[in-house]
Design an enzyme around this catalytic site. Structure first.
Site, PDB file in Angstrom:
ATOM      1  CE  LYS B  82      37.688 -40.839  38.841  1.00 44.30           C
ATOM      2  NZ  LYS B  82      38.091 -40.921  37.423  1.00 44.30           N
ATOM      3  N   GLY B 215      35.046 -33.170  31.213  1.00 47.92           N
ATOM      4  CA  GLY B 215      34.359 -31.954  30.777  1.00 47.92           C
ATOM      5  C   GLY B 215      33.127 -32.194  29.935  1.00 47.92           C
ATOM      6  CB  SER B 237      31.125 -33.085  37.645  1.00 44.28           C
ATOM      7  OG  SER B 237      32.408 -33.451  38.114  1.00 44.28           O
TER       8      SER B 237
END
Lengths: 199, 295
Positions: B82, B215, B237
């Protein structure tokens, strides 16, 4: 057999839709294959571009390794592009842990041999077995054939690296590049012709 | 010489090869290996997963080149990294290191509040986030070769990914029903070039691959996003903040391929251990929502 052969595209991961489009344009009746029963229903199979380690893990997890090996041993026509070429190889010197192949073509294939994505390229390639002008070949983190056995017909060599990038051995065809990403369907026509002949 | 690198076909084609796959956030070579062994099609190398960026705060920047090199050395699958929104020098560094894809990401702290990176200047391809069709088309106009719906990274809550994926897909469907004269107005409203808007209306899809992100924490989350029209899934995550990362990663890979087969989803959803805890978006203050970054 029907005039339109049923050609499967192994649809576990990768550019499945592009192969389905090219096969349809080349006169086949294409279908995605994710299960053993779906494999039984096709006359030929394309193994698409994608990530060869991922595709192999899914082949094993969903019980496709033995059915695939059996159909290939029985002479089912098959065409693999890029990751598909890797999966059709007999030998992989730099396989990831646990990664195996289907061994349909007597060749040693080196993964990512042309380099990383910044080295990915396209170029005009002279290709045996298809007529007409050179083929615009798209190489993406592409493999090459390091060594091909005596029974393997070399269809194209990449001129800069001097490496084999398209081969055929009997009913099995493989390219290190992605004909499905171009509108030129001559390689898919060649393959659909192979499927028709074998029926 | 006819040999050309960095063409649109080579950049967009790279994303085509990732379709139907799962791209996983990793912070160490060991995690990268676990991701590859679980069947990831690529890994995203970063110093902190979004959930930790939320907790620790501060300015989130491009990762240390040594850390990215370590991950490149550890795996054979593509490695992404990133850069901050608008930080073209970070992007230049990432290209020089040899990453396979750059994510110009709202998860990092933006470096420019007006302009995104001019991605046409690079050989390496870019993926960018979008919350709606206009944003996606503006990123493509700037040279993005792949789009991901933004979702809300580091929350373990799929609601924003759902919102963004539904928005993009329904706006495309709406374009497809418009007459040519209506498309001029649509282009104005989407703040995107007419030619690109007309192309999307005609094709009924974006001209680049559309992944989902932000998410996704369970196999069913991945299956839902694929059924909503995603070409593949980023999991940040959700894997390494869970109780059993290797098992959960492999399960999400299988659920992505068999997203339309509830029996497979049910089977792989068993015995995964604890998922990441997750955050309710309603409790997130506006300045801690990443999806609003980028324009």
């Amino acid at each position: 057999m029907a005039s339109k052969p049923a050609v499967g595209v192994l649809a576990l991961q990768g550019d499945v839709a592009e192969h389905l489009r090219a096969l349809r344009a080349a006169g086949a009746e294409p279908a995605g294959v994710r299960r053993p029963a779906e494999l039984d229903a096709v006359d030929g199979l394309v193994i698409p571009g994608g990530e060869s380690t991922t595709i192999w893990k899914l082949i094993e997890a969903f019980g496709l390794a033995e059915p695939l090996r059996k159909r290939l041993a029985d002479g089912m026509p098959t065409f693999g592009s890029c990751a598909g070429m890797i999966l059709l190889a007999a030998r992989l010197p730099d396989a990831a842990s646990g990664q195996q192949t289907l061994g349909a073509i007597d060749m040693t294939v080196r993964r990512n041999a042309f380099g990383r994505q910044v080295d990915s390229f396209e170029e005009d390639l002279d290709l045996a077995g298809i007529g007409g002008p050179p083929f615009r070949a798209v190489f993406i983190r592409a493999p090459w054939v390091e060594q091909a056995g005596d029974g393997v017909q070399v269809l194209a060599t990449e001129p800069v690296a001097g490496r084999i990038v398209a081969v055929r051995q009997g009913p099995a065809l493989a390219t290190a590049f992605h004909p499905e990403l171009t509108a030129d369907d001559r390689i898919h026509q060649l393959f659909v012709g192979m499927v028709k002949e074998s029926a | 010489m006819t040999n050309e690198t960095g063409t649109q076909r080579v950049k967009r084609g790279m994303a085509d090869m990732l379709k139907g796959g799962v791209i996983m956030d990793v912070v160490t070579p060991e995690q990268a290996k676990i991701a590859e062994d679980a069947g990831a099609v690529a890994v995203m190398a970063l110093e902190r997963v979004p959930a930790d960026i939320r907790v620790q705060g501060g300015v989130a920047r491009m990762s240390d080149p040594d850390m990215i090199d370590g991950i490149i050395a550890a795996v054979s699958v593509p490695v992404m990294a990133k850069c901050r929104i608008g930080h073209f020098a970070e992007a230049q560094v990432l290209q020089a290191i040899g990453v396979d894809y750059i994510d110009e990401s709202e998860v990092l702290t933006p470096a420019d509040e007006t302009n995104h990176v001019d991605k046409w200047q690079f050989t390496v391809p870019f993926v960018c986030g979008a919350t709606n069709l206009g944003e996606a088309l503006r990123r493509i106009t700037e040279g993005a070769a792949m789009i991901r719906s933004k979702g809300e990274a580091g929350t373990g809550n799929v609601v924003e990914a759902t919102r963004h994926m539904r928005a993009i897909r329904s706006q495309i469907r709406k374009l497809s029903t418009m007459s040519p004269d209506e498309l001029f107005t649509a282009a104005k409203e989407l703040q995107a070039p007419y030619e690109l808007v007309a192309e999307v209306a005609q094709a009924g899809k974006l001209p680049v691959v559309l992944f989902t992100a932000g998410g996704i924490a369970t196999p069913a989350d991945a299956a839902m996003m694929m059924q909503l029209g995603a070409d593949g899934v980023f999991v940040g995550s959700g894997i390494f903040k869970s109780g059993d990362p290797a098992t959960r990663a492999a399960a999400i890979v299988k659920a992505t391929t068999f997203h339309d087969d509830p029996d497979v989803i049910a089977k792989v959803s068993r015995g995964l251990g604890e998922p990441m805890v997750g955050i309710n978006i309603d409790t997130l203050p506006a300045d801690q929502r990443y999806a609003g970054r980028g324009w």
